[in-house]
Scaffold this motif. Structure first.
Motif, PDB file in Angstrom:
ATOM      1  N   GLY A   1       0.833  -1.210   0.000  1.00 30.63           N
ATOM      2  CA  GLY A   1       0.000   0.000   0.000  1.00 30.63           C
ATOM      3  C   GLY A   1       0.858   1.246   0.000  1.00 30.63           C
TER       4      GLY A   1
ATOM      5  N   ASP B   1       1.931   3.023  -2.375  1.00 30.59           N
ATOM      6  CA  ASP B   1       1.506   4.055  -3.335  1.00 30.59           C
ATOM      7  C   ASP B   1       0.370   4.909  -2.780  1.00 30.59           C
ATOM      8  OD1 ASP B   1      -0.122   1.826  -3.266  1.00 30.59           O
ATOM      9  OD2 ASP B   1      -0.420   1.688  -5.441  1.00 30.59           O
ATOM     10  N   GLY B   2      -0.195   4.501  -1.634  1.00 31.14           N
ATOM     11  CA  GLY B   2      -1.383   5.158  -1.101  1.00 31.14           C
ATOM     12  C   GLY B   2      -1.071   6.294  -0.141  1.00 31.14           C
ATOM     13  N   PHE B   3      -2.118   6.769   0.474  1.00 30.22           N
ATOM     14  CA  PHE B   3      -2.064   7.937   1.368  1.00 30.22           C
ATOM     15  C   PHE B   3      -1.120   7.683   2.559  1.00 30.22           C
ATOM     16  CE2 PHE B   3      -4.721   9.587   5.127  1.00 30.22           C
ATOM     17  CZ  PHE B   3      -4.055  10.794   5.213  1.00 30.22           C
TER      18      PHE B   3
ATOM     19  N   GLN C   1       0.520  -0.817  -6.514  1.00 26.42           N
ATOM     20  CA  GLN C   1      -0.346  -1.747  -7.257  1.00 26.42           C
ATOM     21  C   GLN C   1      -0.077  -1.661  -8.756  1.00 26.42           C
ATOM     22  OE1 GLN C   1      -4.600  -1.434  -6.644  1.00 26.42           O
ATOM     23  NE2 GLN C   1      -4.912  -3.461  -7.516  1.00 26.42           N
TER      24      GLN C   1
ATOM     25  N   GLY D   1       2.992  -4.612  -8.423  1.00 27.74           N
ATOM     26  CA  GLY D   1       2.414  -5.961  -8.400  1.00 27.74           C
ATOM     27  C   GLY D   1       1.066  -5.961  -7.739  1.00 27.74           C
ATOM     28  N   ASP D   2       0.590  -7.158  -7.410  1.00 28.68           N
ATOM     29  CA  ASP D   2      -0.773  -7.279  -6.896  1.00 28.68           C
ATOM     30  C   ASP D   2      -0.834  -8.245  -5.726  1.00 28.68           C
ATOM     31  OD1 ASP D   2      -3.676  -7.792  -6.699  1.00 28.68           O
ATOM     32  OD2 ASP D   2      -3.701  -6.603  -8.540  1.00 28.68           O
TER      33      ASP D   2
ATOM     34  N   ARG E   1      -3.261  -9.816  -4.652  1.00 19.31           N
ATOM     35  CA  ARG E   1      -4.162 -10.958  -4.877  1.00 19.31           C
ATOM     36  C   ARG E   1      -3.436 -12.139  -5.505  1.00 19.31           C
ATOM     37  NH1 ARG E   1      -8.424  -7.214  -7.920  1.00 19.31           N
ATOM     38  NH2 ARG E   1      -6.409  -6.499  -8.688  1.00 19.31           N
TER      39      ARG E   1
ATOM     40  N   LEU F   1      -0.069  -2.570   4.558  1.00 24.78           N
ATOM     41  CA  LEU F   1      -1.124  -1.545   4.516  1.00 24.78           C
ATOM     42  C   LEU F   1      -2.015  -1.676   3.285  1.00 24.78           C
ATOM     43  CD1 LEU F   1       1.348  -0.114   6.195  1.00 24.78           C
ATOM     44  CD2 LEU F   1       0.027   1.948   5.814  1.00 24.78           C
ATOM     45  N   GLY F   2      -1.587  -2.398   2.286  1.00 26.12           N
ATOM     46  CA  GLY F   2      -2.320  -2.478   1.018  1.00 26.12           C
ATOM     47  C   GLY F   2      -3.721  -3.021   1.240  1.00 26.12           C
ATOM     48  N   ALA F   3      -4.707  -2.299   0.748  1.00 26.64           N
ATOM     49  CA  ALA F   3      -6.102  -2.712   0.950  1.00 26.64           C
ATOM     50  C   ALA F   3      -7.013  -1.841   0.101  1.00 26.64           C
ATOM     51  CB  ALA F   3      -6.487  -2.530   2.427  1.00 26.64           C
TER      52      ALA F   3
ATOM     53  N   THR G   1      -9.010  -8.665  -2.080  1.00 23.48           N
ATOM     54  CA  THR G   1      -7.831  -7.851  -1.742  1.00 23.48           C
ATOM     55  C   THR G   1      -7.511  -7.900  -0.250  1.00 23.48           C
ATOM     56  OG1 THR G   1      -8.405  -6.347  -3.535  1.00 23.48           O
ATOM     57  CG2 THR G   1      -6.856  -5.517  -1.899  1.00 23.48           C
TER      58      THR G   1
ATOM     59  N   SER H   1      -4.970  -2.873  10.673  1.00 22.42           N
ATOM     60  CA  SER H   1      -6.413  -2.966  10.875  1.00 22.42           C
ATOM     61  C   SER H   1      -7.007  -1.573  10.693  1.00 22.42           C
ATOM     62  CB  SER H   1      -6.673  -3.520  12.277  1.00 22.42           C
ATOM     63  OG  SER H   1      -8.045  -3.575  12.543  1.00 22.42           O
TER      64      SER H   1
ATOM     65  N   TYR I   1     -16.552  -3.480   4.039  1.00 21.96           N
ATOM     66  CA  TYR I   1     -15.154  -3.088   4.295  1.00 21.96           C
ATOM     67  C   TYR I   1     -14.731  -3.534   5.689  1.00 21.96           C
ATOM     68  CZ  TYR I   1     -11.281  -0.058   5.765  1.00 21.96           C
ATOM     69  OH  TYR I   1     -10.096   0.420   6.281  1.00 21.96           O
TER      70      TYR I   1
ATOM     71  N   LYS J   1     -11.902  -6.312   6.905  1.00 21.99           N
ATOM     72  CA  LYS J   1     -10.740  -5.994   7.755  1.00 21.99           C
ATOM     73  C   LYS J   1     -10.758  -6.853   9.028  1.00 21.99           C
ATOM     74  CE  LYS J   1      -8.048  -2.931   7.024  1.00 21.99           C
ATOM     75  NZ  LYS J   1      -6.768  -2.893   6.266  1.00 21.99           N
TER      76      LYS J   1
ATOM     77  N   GLN K   1      -4.494  12.611   1.035  1.00 21.56           N
ATOM     78  CA  GLN K   1      -5.696  11.771   1.204  1.00 21.56           C
ATOM     79  C   GLN K   1      -6.629  12.007   0.024  1.00 21.56           C
ATOM     80  OE1 GLN K   1      -8.018  12.352   4.830  1.00 21.56           O
ATOM     81  NE2 GLN K   1      -8.568  10.183   4.796  1.00 21.56           N
TER      82      GLN K   1
HETATM   83  N1  LIG Z   1      -7.093   6.402   5.949  1.00 22.99           N
HETATM   84  C1  LIG Z   1      -7.490   6.108   7.172  1.00 22.99           C
HETATM   85  O1  LIG Z   1      -8.061   6.961   7.884  1.00 22.99           O
HETATM   86  C2  LIG Z   1      -7.261   4.731   7.745  1.00 22.99           C
HETATM   87  C3  LIG Z   1      -7.668   4.492   9.067  1.00 22.99           C
HETATM   88  C4  LIG Z   1      -7.455   3.237   9.612  1.00 22.99           C
HETATM   89  C5  LIG Z   1      -6.857   2.260   8.872  1.00 22.99           C
HETATM   90  N2  LIG Z   1      -6.486   2.485   7.590  1.00 22.99           N
HETATM   91  C6  LIG Z   1      -5.831   1.415   6.857  1.00 22.99           C
HETATM   92  O2  LIG Z   1      -4.564   1.886   6.436  1.00 22.99           O
HETATM   93  C7  LIG Z   1      -4.200   1.275   5.206  1.00 22.99           C
HETATM   94  C8  LIG Z   1      -3.847   2.329   4.186  1.00 22.99           C
HETATM   95  O3  LIG Z   1      -4.982   3.166   3.989  1.00 22.99           O
HETATM   96  P1  LIG Z   1      -4.907   4.510   3.126  1.00 22.99           P
HETATM   97  O4  LIG Z   1      -5.832   5.482   3.740  1.00 22.99           O
HETATM   98  O5  LIG Z   1      -3.515   4.884   2.897  1.00 22.99           O
HETATM   99  O6  LIG Z   1      -5.605   4.014   1.787  1.00 22.99           O
HETATM  100  P2  LIG Z   1      -5.134   4.137   0.251  1.00 22.99           P
HETATM  101  O7  LIG Z   1      -6.277   3.664  -0.573  1.00 22.99           O
HETATM  102  O8  LIG Z   1      -4.597   5.491  -0.020  1.00 22.99           O
HETATM  103  O9  LIG Z   1      -3.932   3.095   0.190  1.00 22.99           O
HETATM  104  C9  LIG Z   1      -4.120   1.725   0.020  1.00 22.99           C
HETATM  105  C10 LIG Z   1      -3.243   1.276  -1.117  1.00 22.99           C
HETATM  106  O10 LIG Z   1      -3.368  -0.142  -1.302  1.00 22.99           O
HETATM  107  C11 LIG Z   1      -3.134  -0.404  -2.661  1.00 22.99           C
HETATM  108  N3  LIG Z   1      -3.810  -1.620  -3.113  1.00 22.99           N
HETATM  109  C12 LIG Z   1      -5.144  -1.847  -3.196  1.00 22.99           C
HETATM  110  N4  LIG Z   1      -5.384  -3.053  -3.741  1.00 22.99           N
HETATM  111  C13 LIG Z   1      -4.167  -3.596  -4.020  1.00 22.99           C
HETATM  112  C14 LIG Z   1      -3.755  -4.814  -4.621  1.00 22.99           C
HETATM  113  N5  LIG Z   1      -4.646  -5.719  -5.035  1.00 22.99           N
HETATM  114  N6  LIG Z   1      -2.440  -5.033  -4.768  1.00 22.99           N
HETATM  115  C15 LIG Z   1      -1.520  -4.105  -4.360  1.00 22.99           C
HETATM  116  N7  LIG Z   1      -1.847  -2.940  -3.785  1.00 22.99           N
HETATM  117  C16 LIG Z   1      -3.158  -2.691  -3.625  1.00 22.99           C
HETATM  118  C17 LIG Z   1      -3.717   0.787  -3.430  1.00 22.99           C
HETATM  119  O11 LIG Z   1      -2.966   1.009  -4.611  1.00 22.99           O
HETATM  120  C18 LIG Z   1      -3.647   1.930  -2.441  1.00 22.99           C
HETATM  121  O12 LIG Z   1      -2.717   2.916  -2.813  1.00 22.99           O
HETATM  122  C19 LIG Z   1      -5.369   0.374   4.817  1.00 22.99           C
HETATM  123  O13 LIG Z   1      -5.074  -0.948   5.216  1.00 22.99           O
HETATM  124  C20 LIG Z   1      -6.535   0.924   5.604  1.00 22.99           C
HETATM  125  O14 LIG Z   1      -7.497  -0.069   5.859  1.00 22.99           O
HETATM  126  C21 LIG Z   1      -6.679   3.712   7.004  1.00 22.99           C
END
Ligand SMILES: NC(=O)c1ccc[n+]([C@@H]2O[C@H](COP(=O)([O-])OP(=O)(O)OC[C@H]3O[C@@H](n4cnc5c(N)ncnc54)[C@H](O)[C@@H]3O)[C@@H](O)[C@H]2O)c1
Length: 323
Positions: free
Chosen positions: A8, A10-12, A33, A57-58, A60, A78-80, A97, A121, A146, A150, A181
């Protein structure tokens, strides 16, 4: 040097976590991803990209995950898929996922013999608070697909500790906010609509209360877990302060010096039993074992978020409901 894998990335939260880890001198492998654009999400523009080993990659794909974890010491998983509204319309992808993807990572980590697996989590697993502040013993209530996915992933992670001694720690962050975000979350949704000059802004229910952590505080909470060997345990990462979404809106209006009319957009309202009305966390377990606490105030954090969105407004689709 400790080799850390972040999924994860690449994410926030994941992109900030990678940068914080690099700054602290860790060797970081980052999963983005796979997509045909070779787009690396929020790491694309990171000033630390050259210090990060990025892999597309992925989650899954179990074959891919097995290779991804090779020679890694610590995994931050963290990926989700994280959007609650999208989990109403595409729940199968959340199973694939969040549950299967986590299982693939656990199995790969077991086979590789990693020294720590930090599974992510979410406070959403608690559902509407039965008591506050919510500690780690609070019942789990799956109020959305969702949340259910989790909860299942958390249980799978803990089962790998119980069954195979995999050194698992479950990090349970409450709501994070801050730069990067996506506009599907309420704070960027409010800010992008206001900054794009809309006089009427569309929102859902403003009564739910959330425990908000600025994203860098959340990342420090994750990093503090590197010092713990409390395997098979869950740790809340919460600020211990709650705000209703109305209070957050009022703060943003004050900081941006704007006045807007609020329109309740029916498509943004969640089904009654699915809406989590209140989340206020208790992090005393984490605080008793580490020096972690939230450092950035809500006003400071919102100002930093507004400033980021101002600079990147063209990348947000402020005119639509981002699911
Ligand atoms: N944002 C929040 O407030 C918050 C609060 C509690 C928990 N979380 C948890 O923190 C983690 C990160 O959340 P976030 O807010 O950064 O979300 P986000 O969507 O920005 O980041 C999640 C990343 O997972 C990657 N991903 C999704 N499916 C994938 C796959 N099949 N293969 C590879 N990568 C994949 C996506 O590319 C994405 O960038 C998550 O597990 C989320 O459940 C987030």
């Amino acid at each position: 040097m400790v080799k850390i894998l972040v999924t994860g990335a690449d994410g926030f939260i994941g992109s900030h976590l990678c940068e914080s880890l690099v700054k602290k001198g860790f060797c970081v492998r980052a999963l983005s991803q796979y997509n045909s654009f070779n787009f690396w999400g929020h790491l694309e523009k990171s000033e630390f990209l050259k210090d990060i080993k990025l892999i597309s990659g992925d989650l899954r794909d179990s074959f891919f995950c097995a290779k991804l974890v090779k020679d890694i010491d610590v995994v931050f998983h963290l990926g989700a898929l994280i959007a609650i509204p999208y989990s109403y319309i595409a729940p199968q992808s959340y199973v694939d996922t969040n549950i299967q993807g986590t299982l693939n990572m656990l199995e790969a980590a077991k086979n590789e013999g990693v020294s720590k697996f930090i599974h992510t989590s979410t406070s959403e697993v608690y559902g509407s608070a039965i008591y506050t502040p919510i500690d780690e013993k609070h019942p789990l209530q799956p109020q959305s697909p969702y949340s259910a996915s989790k909860i299942s992933a958390d249980m799978m992670a803990l089962s790998y500790y119980n069954s195979f001694d995999l050194p698992v720690i479950v990090a349970r962050p409450f709501n994070a906010y801050g730069p990067r975000q996506s506009a599907r979350a309420i704070i960027p949704s409010i800010i992008t609509q206001i900054l794009s000059g809309q006089k009427e802004i569309k929102l859902g229910d403003l009564s739910p209360k959330r425990d908000l952590n600025f994203v860098l505080d959340t990342c420090e909470g994750f990093i503090s877990l590197l010092n713990l060997n409390n395997f098979g345990e869950v740790f809340n990462i919460a600020s211990g302060i709650e705000y209703s979404m109305q209070e957050v809106l009022d703060k943003i209006l004050k900081l941006t010096n704007k006045e807007v009319k609020i329109i309740t957009d029916k498509q943004r309202l969640r089904p009654k039993n699915s809406e989590v009305t209140r989340l206020l966390g208790d992090s005393s377990k984490l605080k008793a074992k580490t020096s972690w606490s939230s450092k950035i105030s809500i006003d400071e954090g919102l100002a930093l978020t507004i400033s980021y969105i101002e600079k990147n407004l063209s990348e947000y689709k402020s005119g639509i409901y981002n699911v």
